[in-house]
Write an enzyme that holds these catalytic residues in place. Structure first.
Site, PDB file in Angstrom:
ATOM      1  N   HIS A  85       6.489  -3.634   6.488  1.00  0.00           N
ATOM      2  CA  HIS A  85       7.331  -2.468   6.813  1.00  0.00           C
ATOM      3  C   HIS A  85       7.750  -2.468   8.277  1.00  0.00           C
ATOM      4  CE1 HIS A  85       6.591  -0.291   2.960  1.00  0.00           C
ATOM      5  NE2 HIS A  85       5.457  -0.961   2.996  1.00  0.00           N
ATOM      6  N   ASN A 158       6.587   4.715  -1.452  1.00  0.00           N
ATOM      7  CA  ASN A 158       7.678   3.750  -1.589  1.00  0.00           C
ATOM      8  C   ASN A 158       8.802   4.351  -2.425  1.00  0.00           C
ATOM      9  OD1 ASN A 158       6.557   1.660  -0.103  1.00  0.00           O
ATOM     10  ND2 ASN A 158       5.742   0.569  -1.881  1.00  0.00           N
TER      11      ASN A 158
HETATM   12 FE1  HDE Z   1       1.088  -0.216   2.985  1.00  0.00          FE
HETATM   13  N1  HDE Z   1       0.609  -0.846   4.873  1.00  0.00           N
HETATM   14  N2  HDE Z   1      -0.489  -1.256   2.264  1.00  0.00           N
HETATM   15  N3  HDE Z   1       1.620   0.240   1.087  1.00  0.00           N
HETATM   16  N4  HDE Z   1       2.656   0.783   3.673  1.00  0.00           N
HETATM   17  C1  HDE Z   1       1.282  -0.526   5.979  1.00  0.00           C
HETATM   18  O1  HDE Z   1       0.332   0.207   7.992  1.00  0.00           O
HETATM   19  C2  HDE Z   1      -1.503  -1.753   2.999  1.00  0.00           C
HETATM   20  C3  HDE Z   1       0.969  -0.116  -0.056  1.00  0.00           C
HETATM   21  C4  HDE Z   1       3.482   1.579   2.970  1.00  0.00           C
HETATM   22  O2  HDE Z   1       6.740   3.568   8.063  1.00  0.00           O
HETATM   23  C5  HDE Z   1       0.568  -0.953   7.233  1.00  0.00           C
HETATM   24  O3  HDE Z   1       1.179   1.267   9.813  1.00  0.00           O
HETATM   25  C6  HDE Z   1      -2.514  -2.297   2.131  1.00  0.00           C
HETATM   26  C7  HDE Z   1       1.420   0.656  -1.173  1.00  0.00           C
HETATM   27  C8  HDE Z   1       4.501   2.127   3.825  1.00  0.00           C
HETATM   28  O4  HDE Z   1       5.054   3.131   9.386  1.00  0.00           O
HETATM   29  C9  HDE Z   1      -0.733  -1.550   6.697  1.00  0.00           C
HETATM   30  C10 HDE Z   1      -2.041  -2.134   0.858  1.00  0.00           C
HETATM   31  C11 HDE Z   1       2.388   1.481  -0.662  1.00  0.00           C
HETATM   32  C12 HDE Z   1       4.225   1.621   5.096  1.00  0.00           C
HETATM   33  C13 HDE Z   1      -0.568  -1.401   5.211  1.00  0.00           C
HETATM   34  C14 HDE Z   1      -0.785  -1.464   0.948  1.00  0.00           C
HETATM   35  C15 HDE Z   1       2.505   1.202   0.738  1.00  0.00           C
HETATM   36  C16 HDE Z   1       3.060   0.789   4.970  1.00  0.00           C
HETATM   37  C17 HDE Z   1       1.385  -1.812   8.157  1.00  0.00           C
HETATM   38  C18 HDE Z   1      -2.683  -2.601  -0.429  1.00  0.00           C
HETATM   39  C19 HDE Z   1       3.255   2.485  -1.412  1.00  0.00           C
HETATM   40  C20 HDE Z   1       5.022   1.837   6.361  1.00  0.00           C
HETATM   41  C21 HDE Z   1       1.801  -0.944   9.302  1.00  0.00           C
HETATM   42  C22 HDE Z   1      -3.644  -1.845  -0.921  1.00  0.00           C
HETATM   43  C23 HDE Z   1       2.521   3.546  -2.009  1.00  0.00           C
HETATM   44  C24 HDE Z   1       4.658   3.095   7.076  1.00  0.00           C
HETATM   45  C25 HDE Z   1       1.104   0.290   9.103  1.00  0.00           C
HETATM   46  C26 HDE Z   1       5.551   3.281   8.268  1.00  0.00           C
HETATM   47  C27 HDE Z   1       2.456   0.137   6.029  1.00  0.00           C
HETATM   48  C28 HDE Z   1      -1.534  -1.768   4.365  1.00  0.00           C
HETATM   49  C29 HDE Z   1      -0.010  -1.153  -0.200  1.00  0.00           C
HETATM   50  C30 HDE Z   1       3.454   1.894   1.563  1.00  0.00           C
HETATM   51  C31 HDE Z   1      -1.019  -2.988   7.128  1.00  0.00           C
HETATM   52  C32 HDE Z   1      -3.794  -2.949   2.564  1.00  0.00           C
HETATM   53  C33 HDE Z   1       0.890   0.601  -2.598  1.00  0.00           C
HETATM   54  C34 HDE Z   1       5.636   3.064   3.439  1.00  0.00           C
HETATM   55  O5  HDE Z   1      -1.848  -0.830   7.117  1.00  0.00           O
END
Ligand code: HDE
Length: 703
Positions: A85, A158
């Site tokens: 993201h 999302n």
């Molecule tokens: Fe994320 N995800 N994610 N994700 N995600 C990040 O956090 C992570 C997942 C989502 O505009 C990170 O600040 C893991 C699902 C959004 O700043 C990080 C898993 C969904 C955003 C991270 C998921 C998301 C992130 C990277 C698996 C939808 C952007 C930067 C379990 C429900 C937020 C940060 C923004 C961002 C980890 C899966 C949505 C690395 C480990 C499912 C919208 O922490």
């Protein structure tokens, strides 16, 4: 000795007064109203354009503290971009509650009718780097931070209601596979390469999500026209301690809309910032984007009877089974003052919840609750990232956490521990304090997943059968496009073997599209898919489009001598519809129309291709059209709009331009509208409400 190095000649460049040095260096010293420039220590700066040197041609002197501070700061301007993201765009607004959920939760943000809670929203793509383009085929992040009076609550969601994987431990593999391949460092921001499809074809749990990302959901027309989903099942907890499961939905007021793939590819070249520009323009022009917040509420009884595990983020709950109850609306009404300070530094975290809202044991959510805090420290460099204004709560807050890098909010007084007998410092709050929902837990420690996680195909099929024929074709085309970029034939075939479990004809058509000679065997399913889940209309974009053309943009090609009557009539009906008009001309300075008026253009033709518009109108004069006949960008303007199934209006002068764009008399269809008089404009706008003339695609897409 007085240093008079700074004697400069006063001159004007245009109407800007500057000082010009003997070797031509320009100094803008303002008009007396601007503040003096200083170093970060506050020392006024006399020369910001030249380094202090030993002699005019001599070496730079270390003593030049301003030079060193300026370069030092510049060298450190970047912070690590988000690992996923990375590319995103944010805006401020508010959430207004309309239907309190008092029976379900104690959270004040969800129980006070009419209350407005400030929010910050960040939309994003997932795979690409910070500088990648907006129209990647990708999931969009839809993250909302509510600054509630009980602390910050983040729904980090999302634009697609399901996810690729069931367990957080697989996330690094998923992300590695979709990002650039490690040896070559490409491709950027796309899943169309071997590693992604290798991973996906070996991971049946991804198949439902694959259907969504190969659908037009992955190429939205703008952030304003997409849905958002919290994805996981969460819990609401009421005053009696009773828990209800909840899934969160954001529904765009202006309806859903996506672009087509060939258009997306071209938008990325014409305007890589297409989505962020759209959001910026909508908000700054007062057309504030709006979404309804809806909830699906259900209890253990429903959860137990549901075919799938409600803890499995690769599944959704069809709205036909549990309707979405709309409880309020979110309006984005303020752009950021500073992109870095707000959009780049905002730290969303799934574990940011408030009393009355709690987690479930979804293994993806549990893993996310660890990841988001960890990543903020890496990116923002200090545990004190909560001191940044964009991350700080807007309610009073008091902790005993102290010191650390960049601590800017430091409590006064002697007490930094508890219990204490000083009678000061924060204390636990038994009444208002957050209580974790005391769900019962039992079982042996195991790596195994829940039994009802095993069906990977039924809902993928349900999604597919819920689409219109046009959308099904787009899904097939997307698979064919992506797999055609995959070099290894065995990987391509493996994807087809997964698709057989979803829909045989889809698999066959994809196989045909990639030239696979024999259909492979179906991938062995862990559990036989249900082939008879009923279609769910809410899963389609085209079945949930808008009823108006509001917020959409028409590109109007004008030249010297354009018919002013037609143009004025168009402006009038567009205004009534709340649609936007952009004038596209051979010269950006504009043209003089038939009434002798000068009309400035917003775009020069070669910078304003028709992919940037929802519909186009050709209003060239006879001579203007003649002059454009051999102009390649004029031909593309017409040909692309036609190929992308757009509504095209034209005056009779522009028939030769249609022909140049490849539209013959025999091709003419109802999406092509002859505009003879002012009255025809209303009819054109009404047609545009369908957004695209989809029947044309059968004629223009033949492979
Ligand atoms: Fe994320 N995800 N994610 N994700 N995600 C990040 O956090 C992570 C997942 C989502 O505009 C990170 O600040 C893991 C699902 C959004 O700043 C990080 C898993 C969904 C955003 C991270 C998921 C998301 C992130 C990277 C698996 C939808 C952007 C930067 C379990 C429900 C937020 C940060 C923004 C961002 C980890 C899966 C949505 C690395 C480990 C499912 C919208 O922490």
């Amino acid at each position: 000795m007085k240093n008079d190095n700074y004697k400069r000649e006063q001159k004007k460049i245009g109407d800007v007064k500057v000082e010009i040095g003997p070797q031509g260096q320009t100094h803008y010293l303002g008009d007396g109203s601007q503040p003096s420039m200083t170093t970060k220590q506050g020392t006024p700066v006399a020369d910001d354009q030249n380094t202090l040197k030993a002699g005019q041609r001599g070496p730079a002197l270390m003593q030049d503290f301003h030079f060193r501070e300026k370069i030092f700061h510049f060298d450190h301007e970047r912070i690590p971009e988000r690992i996923v993201h990375a590319r995103g765009y944010g805006a401020h607004g508010y959430f207004e509650l309309d239907t309190p959920l008092t029976n379900y939760t104690t959270a004040k943000v969800l129980t006070r009718k009419g209350q407005r809670t400030p929010v910050f929203v960040r939309f994003s793509t997932v795979a690409g780097a910070k500088g990648s383009f907006d129209l990647a085929r990708d999931v969009r992040g839809f993250a909302v931070k509510f600054y509630t009076e009980e602390g910050n609550w983040d729904i980090v969601g999302n634009n697609i209601p399901v996810f690729f994987i069931q367990d957080a431990i697989r996330f690094p593999d998923l992300v590695h596979s979709v990002k650039e391949e490690p040896d070559r460092g490409f491709p950027q921001a796309q899943s169309a390469h071997d590693n992604f499809w290798d991973f996906a074809s070996l991971s049946p749990e991804t198949v439902h999500m694959l259907m969504w990302i190969m659908s037009d959901r992955a190429i939205p027309r703008s952030f304003r026209f997409m849905e958002g989903f919290g994805v996981h099942s969460f819990r609401l907890v009421n005053a009696d301690g009773k828990s209800t499961y909840v899934k969160f939905h954001w529904k765009p007021k202006l309806g859903l809309q996506s672009v087509v793939w060939n258009e997306a590819v071209k938008i990325n070249g014409a305007d890589p910032d297409y989505h962020r520009r759209d959001l910026w323009e909508a908000i700054t022009s007062g057309n504030f984007p709006e979404w309804e917040l809806g909830v699906q509420l259900f209890d253990d009884d429903f959860a137990d009877k549901f075919d799938f595990d409600i803890l499995d983020a690769t599944k959704l709950i069809p709205e036909e089974l549990v309707p979405v109850k709309i409880i309020g609306r979110m309006v984005l009404d303020r752009v950021v003052d500073n992109f870095f300070a707000e959009t780049e530094q905002v730290a969303f975290m799934t574990h940011n919840v408030v009393p009355g809202i709690s987690f479930t044991d979804d293994p993806l959510l549990q893993g996310r609750n660890f990841s988001y805090l960890d990543t903020q420290v890496k990116r923002l460099g200090s545990t004190n990232f909560t001191h940044l204004p964009i991350n700080a709560p807007k309610c009073p807050f008091h902790t005993l956490q102290q010191d650390g890098h960049m601590a800017v909010q430091n409590p006064k007084g002697r007490v930094n521990y508890e219990p204490n007998s000083w009678g000061e410092g924060p204390v636990e709050d038994r009444d208002r304090g957050y209580r974790h929902y005391p769900s019962a837990v039992e079982g042996v420690k195991t790596f195994e997943r829940g039994e009802r996680f095993a069906d990977h195909y039924s809902q993928a099929r349900q999604f597919y059968v819920s689409q219109t024929a046009t959308e099904q074709t787009h899904i097939k085309d997307a698979f064919v496009f992506e797999l055609s970029k995959v070099e290894r034939e065995d990987i391509r075939a493996r994807v087809v073997s997964q698709l057989i479990n979803v829909d045989k004809s889809l698999a066959e058509n994809v196989a045909k599209g990639i030239g696979l000679e024999t259909l492979p065997d179906a991938a062995p399913p862990a559990r036989a898919p249900k082939m008879d889940l009923p279609a769910s209309d809410k899963l389609s974009i085209l079945k949930n489009g808008p009823s108006s053309f509001e917020g959409r943009k028409i590109g109007v090609l004008i030249t010297e001598g354009t018919d002013a009557n037609l143009l004025d009539a168009l402006m009038k009906v567009a205004k009534k519809e709340n649609a936007l008009i952009e004038l596209v001309a051979p010269v950006v300075g504009g043209v003089t129309t038939s009434d002798g008026k000068k009309r400035p253009a917003q775009q020069k033709l070669n910078g304003g291709p028709s992919v940037l518009y929802d519909a186009i109108i050709l209003l060239a004069s006879a001579e203007g059209a003649e002059q454009l006949l051999n102009e390649a960008t004029a031909r593309d303007f017409v040909a692309d709009a036609w190929a992308h199934a757009k509504f095209i209006g034209y005056c009779h002068n522009c028939v030769p331009l249609l022909r140049k764009g490849g539209i013959m008399e025999s091709d003419e269809d109802e999406g092509l509208v002859h505009l003879e008089s002012a009255g025809d404009m209303q009819q054109f706008i009404e047609k545009c409400r369908a957004l695209r003339f989809w029947p044309r695609e059968a004629k223009t897409h033949t492979i």
